[in-house]
Design an enzyme around this catalytic site. Structure first.
Site, PDB file in Angstrom:
ATOM      1  N   CYS A   1       0.860  -1.130  -0.106  1.00  0.00           N
ATOM      2  CA  CYS A   1      -0.035  -0.014   0.008  1.00  0.00           C
ATOM      3  C   CYS A   1       0.969   1.152  -0.100  1.00  0.00           C
ATOM      4  CB  CYS A   1      -0.823  -0.062   1.221  1.00  0.00           C
ATOM      5  SG  CYS A   1      -2.266   1.231   0.951  1.00  0.00           S
TER       6      CYS A   1
ATOM      7  N   LYS B   1     -11.849  -4.871   3.951  1.00  0.00           N
ATOM      8  CA  LYS B   1     -11.245  -4.215   5.016  1.00  0.00           C
ATOM      9  C   LYS B   1     -12.077  -3.120   5.165  1.00  0.00           C
ATOM     10  CE  LYS B   1      -6.953  -1.442   5.788  1.00  0.00           C
ATOM     11  NZ  LYS B   1      -5.712  -1.173   5.175  1.00  0.00           N
TER      12      LYS B   1
ATOM     13  N   GLU C   1     -16.910  -7.788  -2.730  1.00  0.00           N
ATOM     14  CA  GLU C   1     -15.480  -7.495  -2.516  1.00  0.00           C
ATOM     15  C   GLU C   1     -14.595  -8.998  -2.875  1.00  0.00           C
ATOM     16  OE1 GLU C   1     -13.760  -4.980  -2.715  1.00  0.00           O
ATOM     17  OE2 GLU C   1     -14.858  -3.134  -2.092  1.00  0.00           O
TER      18      GLU C   1
ATOM     19  N   LYS D   1     -10.600  -7.788   7.950  1.00  0.00           N
ATOM     20  CA  LYS D   1      -9.833  -6.728   8.704  1.00  0.00           C
ATOM     21  C   LYS D   1     -10.748  -5.823   9.075  1.00  0.00           C
ATOM     22  CE  LYS D   1      -5.920  -3.814   9.261  1.00  0.00           C
ATOM     23  NZ  LYS D   1      -4.872  -3.343   8.574  1.00  0.00           N
TER      24      LYS D   1
ATOM     25  N   TYR E   1      -0.712  -9.109  16.761  1.00  0.00           N
ATOM     26  CA  TYR E   1       0.547  -8.686  17.620  1.00  0.00           C
ATOM     27  C   TYR E   1       0.637  -9.604  18.830  1.00  0.00           C
ATOM     28  CZ  TYR E   1      -0.575  -4.878  14.358  1.00  0.00           C
ATOM     29  OH  TYR E   1      -0.875  -4.406  13.260  1.00  0.00           O
TER      30      TYR E   1
HETATM   31 ZN    ZN Z   1      -2.988   2.055   2.917  1.00  0.00          ZN
END
Ligand code: ZN
Length: 341
Positions: free
Chosen positions: A133, A209, A247, A262, A328
């Site tokens: 990205c 997302k 999507e 996400k 994480y």
């Molecule tokens: Zn981005």
């Protein structure tokens, strides 16, 4: 018990009857035997924020335990992950300089490109996924090139996404993960990779997302907060689930090898829908920075049992249909599922 009570219990016995699910929950071994969902270290992907320089380790205050690290730290990190049984990492880069076009995103000696080489040298078997990205690389912090009005240009951005993917594939990335929700991104990246002879590089699409408020701590970590406006013109409305299937279908059609939803915990219905509709593709879920920060903050206050909550949430994400989870918590969770403290 009195005779009266005994006769009452005899009468109630009929309600439970022959069906007593508790039989299979009676002992830990029975529960292990019939457990439907398991969490293993190799279901987990650990994200890294890689910064330029040497010997850098910048703690991220809103994500306790997580730091930006420089490339030279990655060999040791790869060994630690290996010892924990974690087999995959997802790389984000914070460049030395940002500009309107995000030029460092596809530089041969860019921070992610260097990180890929170091990780693959240190640990050839480690699966290296890279975020594709522009938001960490542009001075305006948006996920693509902008027009004069500050709108993200779709098709002009596709060309750059292809270049980024090739620049990650060449030094050895196994999987590129486009995250910008730019229409056509999977197809554009697939053809750029194939034209460069990188047919082996797989695409994990952030197909679904959402424009979530849970990305706040990540933006501190990746230094990619938009300087104006927001990402609602390209990321999905949190209110929509059916649109997620559209999507996902578009990305499958364009050649995605795997899909991602996400964030994770607020969107488990979406994870389940995508899993049911596209059972033939591996599905990932991203347990994002805000989800992490909430658990860490509550645990630091003594309000939650961190270990129990993390394992419960990650198991829930797997149970909803995710084959693997970007999180994480990966290092801690890997230790815990192996019985460590
Ligand atoms: Zn981005």
């Amino acid at each position: 018990m009195t005779d009266v009570a005994d006769s009452r219990i005899d009468a109630l016995r009929a309600h439970a009857g022959a069906h007593r699910p508790r039989r299979l929950r009676r002992t830990p071994s029975l529960r292990d035997l019939v457990r439907e969902t398991r969490l293993a270290p190799d279901d987990l992907v650990f994200p890294f924020f890689v910064v330029p320089g040497e010997g850098v380790r910048n703690a991220i205050p809103s994500m306790p335990g997580i730091a930006q690290v420089s490339v030279d730290a990655l060999a040791a990190e790869a060994r630690e992950l290996g010892s924990l049984g974690i087999k995959a990492v997802l790389l984000f880069g914070i460049p030395s300089a940002k500009d309107a076009l995000g030029l460092e995103s596809f530089a041969e000696d860019g921070v992610v490109q260097q990180a890929i080489r170091v990780l693959k040298d240190a640990s050839p078997e480690l699966v290296v996924l890279t975020d594709v990205c522009l938001c960490e690389y542009t001075d305006h912090g948006h996920c693509g090139l902008l027009d004069a009005e500050g709108e993200v240009l779709n098709d002009e951005t596709l060309e750059i996404l292809g270049r980024i993917a090739v620049s990650h594939g060449e030094p050895g990335a196994d999987v590129v993960a486009p995250s910008g929700m730019i229409d056509g991104m999977v197809g554009a990246i697939r053809s750029a990779l194939d034209d460069a002879g990188l047919e082996r590089v797989a695409i994990l699409s952030y197909a679904v997302k959402y424009a979530s408020a849970l990305y706040g701590p990540f933006r501190d970590a990746a230094e990619g907060a938009p300087q104006f406006g927001d990402r609602r013109s390209h990321q999905m409305d949190p209110a929509n689930a059916r649109e997620a299937l559209r999507e996902a279908a578009l990305d499958v059609e364009q050649g995605a090898d795997a899909l991602m939803v996400k964030p994770a915990t607020g969107y488990l219905d979406v994870v389940a829908h995508v899993h049911e509709r596209f059972p033939e593709l591996p599905l990932a879920a991203y347990n994002v920075s805000g989800e992490y920060a909430m658990v860490k903050a509550a645990a630091a206050n003594g309000w939650l049992d961190e270990r129990a909550v993390v394992l419960e949430l990650l198991t829930g994400i797997r149970r909803a249909g995710a084959d693997f989870v970007v999180t994480y918590h990966a290092k801690d969770a890997a230790r815990w599922v192996q019985g460590g403290s």
